[in-house]
Each structure stands twice: as C-alpha cells, then as structure tokens.
Write an enzyme that holds these catalytic residues in place. Structure first.
Site, PDB file in Angstrom:
ATOM      1  N   CYS A  80       0.846  -1.184   0.000  1.00  0.00           N
ATOM      2  CA  CYS A  80       0.000   0.000   0.000  1.00  0.00           C
ATOM      3  C   CYS A  80       0.888   1.244   0.000  1.00  0.00           C
ATOM      4  CB  CYS A  80      -0.990  -0.013   1.138  1.00  0.00           C
ATOM      5  SG  CYS A  80      -0.262  -0.243   2.763  1.00  0.00           S
ATOM      6  N   ARG A  81       0.523   2.265   0.778  1.00  0.00           N
ATOM      7  CA  ARG A  81       1.196   3.553   0.608  1.00  0.00           C
ATOM      8  C   ARG A  81       2.621   3.566   1.122  1.00  0.00           C
ATOM      9  NH1 ARG A  81      -4.096   6.611   2.886  1.00  0.00           N
ATOM     10  NH2 ARG A  81      -5.234   6.781   0.922  1.00  0.00           N
TER      11      ARG A  81
END
Lengths: 221, 221
Positions: free
Chosen positions: B177-178
DNA sequence: CATATCCTCCAAAGTTCTGTGGAATATCGT
DNA sequence: ACGATATTCCACAGAACTTTGGAGGATATG
C-alpha cells in the site's frame, strides 16, 4: 473503534520531532551539537542565549529524542543522539535551501560575499595525497580536539592572524570549518588571501565530511 | 555589525521548514500527498479535517515551500514540491521511530497485531521475476492510477472481499500500500489469510519503492 | 446573468510556545 | 558542613498557532 484517534495519536508523536525542529534557536543548538558534545553554559554562550532559555530549549530537544545528556561532575554535557539526527538536519537544510525562497539570500548575507574559491571532498583528498596542499582546521580548539580531518593542522580563526608564520608559504592551503553554515572558513580564506597566501575552502565542512563516511582523527597533536 | 542578527535570521528561515513539520495534521497531509496530487476537499476528507482547517494547513505547508498548488477548473490540486520533501519526511519518520520512545507502541497500535509476514523489495522482485507471486496494490484506485509497481493488480482494500475470485488461488500474493504507516496491506493480508490464500506484505510500501529508484508504471489497466 | 462548486480570507476564542528573572537542586573542593 | 558553580524548576507576560464559522472570490455550467 477508536482507529482514527490511534492514527491521530501516531502522527502527533511523529510531530514531536518536527516541533523540536521548529525553532531557529534549537536548530542553532543542534548545529553546534553536530560538532560534538557541549555543556549548557558553553552552548548558551555560543548561541547567544540566556542560560535558562538555552536549558529549556535543550530539554525540548531531549524530550524529542534528538539529543542526550550526561553528567560530568557539576556540568552536564549534551550530545546528538546519533548520526541519523545529523542526517535529518542536513536534509532539512537542503530542502530549505532549495524550497524556501528567502534562505539563499539569508545564507549569502551571513557567509559574506561569494569571493572565495571552494573545492569538494574528492578534490581535497586528491590534492592532499599529491602533497600539493595542507589542510587547515579553523574551528575552535575544542572541536578540533573532538575530531578532525586526518592530517589537518589546527589554527582557530581568531588566532590565525597571529600564527601565519606556522604555515609554509609555498603550499596551497585548504581551510575548513563546521559545515555549510559556518563562516570561519570563508573568513579564513579571505584573511589568508590578504596576506598573499594561496587558499581555498572546502565546500560545506567537517560535519558533511564525517557523514559521507570519510575517515576522521581524534588524536590531539 | 549586525552579524549576529543575520545569523539568527538565517536559522529562523531554516526553522520555517521545521515549523511546517511540527503538526500531526500537517504530517498526515504530507503523507497523503507523497502518494500523488490531491484536491483540498479530498485531502480534508482523507485526513478527517474541516475544510478550512485543511486549507490553512495546506497553505502553511506551501509557505514553507514543501508543496505546490495548481488550479484545475474550480478545484485546486496540491502536490509535493519534490522528492527531496518525501526523503525528508521518511528521514523524520525513521528518526522518530528510533528515538521517540512512544512512537513504536503507537505504530503497533495503529497497524494492528504483528501477525503478517513481510518481505523486502529485493525479495519481491525475485519472486515476481520467478513467476511465483503476483503483486497486489490495495490502495484506493486514484492512487494506483497515479503510479504503481509495474505489473501490480489493483484491488482497493474495501473491494477486496468481493473480488477475491479475480485472484488466482494457486499463486502467492504480495500486497502493498502507501508506505510504512499504511494499514491497508496489513488488513489485506489478514483478510486473504482468512480466505485460505497465501499472502505476504511488502515491507513499507510504494513511497519507499519509488524513492529507492525502482521502476514505476503510470499506465492504467 | 444567475447559480453551484470549490476554495480562501477574516475574525474570535482557546491553546501552546518563548523568553525572563528568581528560587531550588545537585555536585565539587575545602 | 559550607560556599561556589552549574543547571533545572517555576511563574508570568507577550507572541504565535489552531480551530471554527461565516463572508467573499474565482471558475464553470445552464
């Protein structure tokens, strides 16, 4: 499920480091500490702060985990908590230099006219190993004693005018000081040039030298 | 000769960057912007802030030179001023993780129990080129569209439960993810494990991938 | 031209930070 | 134990920051 407040809490914790970096006085103290451990009174004098003010700023930095303190008799020495802090400080300075419009003029106003020649670390190593230059550390004596570039000669800036005869006249001189934001080497090169010496300045300074992984020497000579 | 006030002024200018980093809300906004440009309303919603509050924080970041703004019709997009800002943010996070005692527990409280297996970037590359794993991007669609790891499949976390059949059952899944402070991949791996899939998580996330100089893909599929 | 959308500007109230003295504390040398 | 030195703690006034709500500006759409 308070997941949101947990997130807020986490970022608030991270911001403690940011807050510590959010005062010019604290950055000045950090820059000094990047050269080596110092006592409170010493730091207060160097940063031109009231003693209590300096103490409270130092405690703020300590609460943020950026510096540590050790007692030596009656005095307390503060020191950077680690090289990662110095790297962060350098990164912040680079960002500011690149992104904040007023930083460049402020730097130039502080360091003086850009009339001195500078060379980078690789070039310094080249000239020294070739024997064509001698390295001059113009920081105050205690900082030289704490650590310096191997082979460097120590003549603090305020003694330089009176000790010119200690420097061979036929060699080129490479002067360095604390770091990019330190005036000593600029002033030293100007002074040496006025006395007819060939002198250049190391880009940035000792802090950057050390963080780049170059060897350092702690022996007093 | 006012040399002292010039020095104070310089450090005060540098502190502007520090001040900008001294608020949890602003760090949260910065972390979001590190994924790609966003509008004010969008950011306010993502960070759970009032519109005017978000706007004023964004302007503070802009005044410090950390972000820039561009008008697109009626909306205004803010974006990181450069990768040096992302590097600074990462460095700050690392320092905080290492030096601030309360950060580690806060991180664990936010990311959840440490029950998911993680692999590093080199290992991901190895498994993907060997064809033994598929890469899954669980960030919201717009962020995937802005940029993602080449070859990654996009299934946002909140759609994952309903789209499990799109993922081959016989392959190992590497979710990302981020960045290090993003819960999505943790949640995704737990969800996948509950459905009997073999799933691991990329250490940190896309931001660190990009800053490490790995290739990225901006094509929509 | 009227309207809707998105955002910024402004003012007010509460909170936090900063600098400054004076009092209190810890340690050393005698 | 006592005085001297170095530092922290405390309290306070002034400055700066945060948040919020409402007014106002810029831009697109009908």
């Amino acid at each position: 499920m308070g997941g949101e407040s947990v997130k807020t809490e986490l970022f608030e914790q991270l911001a403690r480091v940011g807050k510590a970096l959010g005062s010019g006085k604290r950055l000045e103290l950090l820059d000094l500490l990047a050269q080596g451990p110092r006592s409170v009174a010493d730091l207060a004098a160097a940063a031109r702060l009231g003693l209590t003010t300096a103490s409270s700023h130092l405690q703020a930095l300590k609460r943020a985990g950026l510096i540590t303190s050790t007692r030596h008799g009656t005095t307390i020495e503060y020191a950077l908590a680690g090289d990662d802090i110095a790297t962060l400080w350098l990164q912040l300075r680079e960002v500011a230099e690149r992104r904040v419009a007023d930083v460049r003029p402020a730097t130039e106003a502080y360091l003086g006219p850009d009339d001195t020649e500078e060379i980078d670390r690789a070039e310094l190593l080249r000239r020294v190993t070739a024997g064509t230059a001698i390295v001059l550390d113009v920081r105050p004596q205690p900082e030289y004693a704490a650590a310096h570039i191997p082979g460097a000669v120590s003549i603090p800036l305020d003694e330089l005018a009176g000790r010119l005869d200690e420097i061979p006249a036929d060699q080129e001189i490479v002067a360095y000081c604390r770091g990019a934001l330190c005036v000593f080497s600029h002033d030293a090169v100007r002074l040496l040039a006025e006395h007819g010496r060939r002198a250049v300045r190391l880009t940035d300074g000792f802090l950057e030298w050390r963080l780049a992984g170059h060897p350092i020497d702690t022996a007093v000579r």
